[in-house]
Design a protein around this motif. Structure first.
Motif, mmCIF file in Angstrom:
data_model
loop_
_atom_site.group_PDB
_atom_site.id
_atom_site.type_symbol
_atom_site.label_atom_id
_atom_site.label_comp_id
_atom_site.label_asym_id
_atom_site.label_seq_id
_atom_site.Cartn_x
_atom_site.Cartn_y
_atom_site.Cartn_z
ATOM 1 N N LEU A 150 0.812 -1.220 0.000
ATOM 2 C CA LEU A 150 0.000 0.000 0.000
ATOM 3 C C LEU A 150 0.846 1.272 0.000
ATOM 4 N N GLU A 151 1.934 1.291 0.799
ATOM 5 C CA GLU A 151 2.720 2.521 0.885
ATOM 6 C C GLU A 151 3.402 2.849 -0.440
ATOM 7 N N PHE A 152 3.832 1.819 -1.190
ATOM 8 C CA PHE A 152 4.476 2.071 -2.480
ATOM 9 C C PHE A 152 3.444 2.314 -3.580
ATOM 10 N N ALA A 153 2.256 1.718 -3.424
ATOM 11 C CA ALA A 153 1.161 2.034 -4.350
ATOM 12 C C ALA A 153 0.763 3.497 -4.203
ATOM 13 N N ALA A 154 0.762 3.990 -2.951
ATOM 14 C CA ALA A 154 0.432 5.399 -2.701
ATOM 15 C C ALA A 154 1.488 6.316 -3.315
ATOM 16 N N ILE A 155 2.765 5.914 -3.225
ATOM 17 C CA ILE A 155 3.837 6.700 -3.837
ATOM 18 C C ILE A 155 3.648 6.769 -5.350
ATOM 19 N N GLY A 156 3.319 5.626 -5.965
ATOM 20 C CA GLY A 156 3.111 5.600 -7.409
ATOM 21 C C GLY A 156 1.960 6.487 -7.840
ATOM 22 N N GLU A 157 0.852 6.446 -7.099
ATOM 23 C CA GLU A 157 -0.299 7.285 -7.417
ATOM 24 C C GLU A 157 0.041 8.766 -7.247
ATOM 25 N N TYR A 158 0.778 9.066 -6.192
ATOM 26 C CA TYR A 158 1.178 10.459 -5.967
ATOM 27 C C TYR A 158 2.046 10.964 -7.118
ATOM 28 N N LEU A 159 3.020 10.162 -7.548
ATOM 29 C CA LEU A 159 3.917 10.571 -8.623
ATOM 30 C C LEU A 159 3.156 10.785 -9.931
ATOM 31 N N ASP A 160 2.177 9.934 -10.211
ATOM 32 C CA ASP A 160 1.369 10.101 -11.423
ATOM 33 C C ASP A 160 0.617 11.432 -11.385
ATOM 34 N N TYR A 162 12.350 14.476 -12.469
ATOM 35 C CA TYR A 162 12.607 13.831 -11.182
ATOM 36 C C TYR A 162 11.532 12.784 -10.878
ATOM 37 N N SER A 163 10.273 13.129 -11.141
ATOM 38 C CA SER A 163 9.191 12.194 -10.861
ATOM 39 C C SER A 163 9.293 10.964 -11.755
ATOM 40 N N GLU A 164 9.753 11.149 -12.995
ATOM 41 C CA GLU A 164 9.951 10.002 -13.883
ATOM 42 C C GLU A 164 11.079 9.113 -13.367
ATOM 43 N N SER A 165 12.127 9.722 -12.837
ATOM 44 C CA SER A 165 13.235 8.949 -12.263
ATOM 45 C C SER A 165 12.758 8.138 -11.061
ATOM 46 N N MET A 166 11.918 8.749 -10.245
ATOM 47 C CA MET A 166 11.388 8.051 -9.076
ATOM 48 C C MET A 166 10.494 6.889 -9.504
ATOM 49 N N LYS A 167 9.708 7.089 -10.564
ATOM 50 C CA LYS A 167 8.871 6.008 -11.077
ATOM 51 C C LYS A 167 9.728 4.827 -11.544
ATOM 52 N N ASN A 168 10.858 5.121 -12.168
ATOM 53 C CA ASN A 168 11.755 4.058 -12.636
ATOM 54 C C ASN A 168 12.319 3.253 -11.473
ATOM 55 N N VAL A 169 12.694 3.943 -10.389
ATOM 56 C CA VAL A 169 13.196 3.233 -9.211
ATOM 57 C C VAL A 169 12.082 2.373 -8.615
ATOM 58 N N LEU A 170 10.882 2.893 -8.616
ATOM 59 C CA LEU A 170 9.740 2.144 -8.093
ATOM 60 C C LEU A 170 9.506 0.872 -8.913
ATOM 61 N N LYS A 171 9.674 0.969 -10.231
ATOM 62 C CA LYS A 171 9.522 -0.209 -11.088
ATOM 63 C C LYS A 171 10.606 -1.248 -10.802
ATOM 64 N N LYS A 172 11.822 -0.785 -10.556
ATOM 65 C CA LYS A 172 12.906 -1.705 -10.215
ATOM 66 C C LYS A 172 12.592 -2.428 -8.899
ATOM 67 N N ARG A 173 12.056 -1.675 -7.947
ATOM 68 C CA ARG A 173 11.670 -2.296 -6.677
ATOM 69 C C ARG A 173 10.621 -3.367 -6.909
ATOM 70 N N ASP A 174 9.651 -3.080 -7.794
ATOM 71 C CA ASP A 174 8.601 -4.044 -8.105
ATOM 72 C C ASP A 174 9.187 -5.318 -8.714
ATOM 73 N N LYS A 178 12.338 4.606 0.370
ATOM 74 C CA LYS A 178 11.614 5.441 1.321
ATOM 75 C C LYS A 178 12.488 6.595 1.815
ATOM 76 N N ALA A 179 13.774 6.323 2.052
ATOM 77 C CA ALA A 179 14.682 7.388 2.493
ATOM 78 C C ALA A 179 14.859 8.448 1.408
ATOM 79 N N ASP A 180 15.021 7.996 0.157
ATOM 80 C CA ASP A 180 15.189 8.945 -0.943
ATOM 81 C C ASP A 180 13.896 9.720 -1.209
ATOM 82 N N MET A 181 12.753 9.058 -1.051
ATOM 83 C CA MET A 181 11.478 9.735 -1.242
ATOM 84 C C MET A 181 11.302 10.832 -0.200
#
Length: 342
Positions: A145-155, A238-250, A292-295
């Motif tokens: 949920l916490e990373f889903a919320a990050i993804g929605e926020y970035l979008d 920056y938001s696109e870069s964060m989305k890419n890191v989120l995809k790597k985490r997934d 989470k630290a970088d976010m």
């Protein structure tokens, strides 16, 4: 660590000269002077992404499309590029992990960076081996949920910024078109004054007033172009870069889930697979903690940057309208009827 960046405004506007001053002991010298091209910055960012996949790497400014400037050798392009690259380096310098990356060290200190590019990782320690991510056929069932919320926020965030960016560019375009009209409009009053003896002084006053308003509008447009738009563009990237890191985490989590299923289905592999599963679990936990630290760090920087940006925007608009108000108020005495002398 302190970095001073100077972009050479010469025949080759993409070449950069740096002076670096380092108080930290990991550098052999307290001062370095090196030359870098845009492609060197691109190399550095790619290496940071490869060696630190769990971290958010700051974006580079677009190579050629900077605030609509086509001439790569113009002064405004050079200055915009200088500011953007300087900010890119400072973002890395302020990061507690990226600032100690060996590729960054080489970028800052090596006289001949091409030698390192040709030899690849041979001259560098292979960092980040324990956190390499998988790009294979694993599919994540669902994000926590916490990373889903990050993804929605970035979008939502990138969508809002994109809309503001497009509208701001339209406003600037309309301001420049209006500015062209004003520059033609003001002198007409001046030429008219030569035909009107009785109205000569007020007509010249109106012409001067419009000229002052032109200057104020030009300054406002330049401030939006030089200061406002680049920040929007940086945070969109920056938001696109964060989305890419989120995809790597997934991807890492998907690999972990797949290996857990393999343990359950293949009992004969139980002595071997659990070690593999533990490694995957470690990578997931590493990604989660670093992301989470970088976010959090990114959010703090964003709040500070946008507070400063919006405050500057308010100040510049106030200054613009005050200058226009002062200009128009200055000609009121010229327009008022003067008592006739007997």
């Amino acid at each position: 660590r302190t970095c001073i960046l100077i972009l050479i405004n010469s025949k080759n506007a993409s070449q950069v000269l740096f002076f670096f001053f380092f108080p930290h002991s990991e550098f052999d010298l307290p001062e370095y002077s090196v030359r870098r091209r845009y492609q060197d910055f691109d190399w550095l960012r790619n290496k940071l992404e490869e060696s630190q996949p769990t971290h958010l790497i700051p974006p580079l400014p677009e190579k050629f499309v900077v605030k609509g400037v086509v001439d790569r050798f113009s002064e405004e392009f050079v200055e915009t590029r200088r500011k953007a690259l300087d900010k890119f380096l400072k973002r890395i310098t302020d990061h507690p992990v990226l600032s100690f990356n060996e590729h960054f060290n080489v970028f800052l200190t090596a006289k001949d960076l091409n030698a390192y590019k040709k030899q690849g990782m041979a001259l560098l320690s292979k960092m980040g081996e324990s956190v390499k991510y998988v790009t294979g056929g694993y599919k994540l069932r669902s994000r926590p949920l916490e990373f889903a919320a990050i993804g929605e926020y970035l979008d939502t965030f990138s969508l809002k910024l994109g809309t503001i960016d497009r509208i701001a560019q339209r406003i600037i375009k309309e301001q420049l078109e209006y500015l062209v009209e004003l520059r033609e409009y003001g002198p007409i009053y001046s030429t008219w004054s030569g035909l009107e003896v009785e109205l000569s002084e007020p007509l010249e006053g109106v012409s001067a007033c419009i000229g002052n308003c032109c200057t104020a509008l030009e300054e406002l447009s330049e401030d939006m172009t030089d200061d406002f738009l680049p920040v929007l563009r940086e945070y969109i990237l920056y938001s696109e870069s964060m989305k890419n890191v989120l995809k790597k985490r997934d991807q890492v989590q998907a690999e972990y889930e797949a290996k857990l299923e393999a343990v359950a289905l293949k009992k004969e592999d139980r002595p071997k697979v659990p070690t593999d599963v533990e490694k995957c679990q470690d990578r997931v936990e590493c990604f989660n903690a670093d992301l989470k630290a970088d976010m959090e760090r990114w959010q703090n920087n964003k709040r500070q940057d946008f507070r400063q940006l919006l405050m500057g925007m308010a100040d510049k608009n106030i200054q613009y309208y005050e200058k226009c108000l002062t200009a128009w108020e200055s000609i009121i005495p010229l327009l008022q009827d003067k008592p006739e002398t007997k």
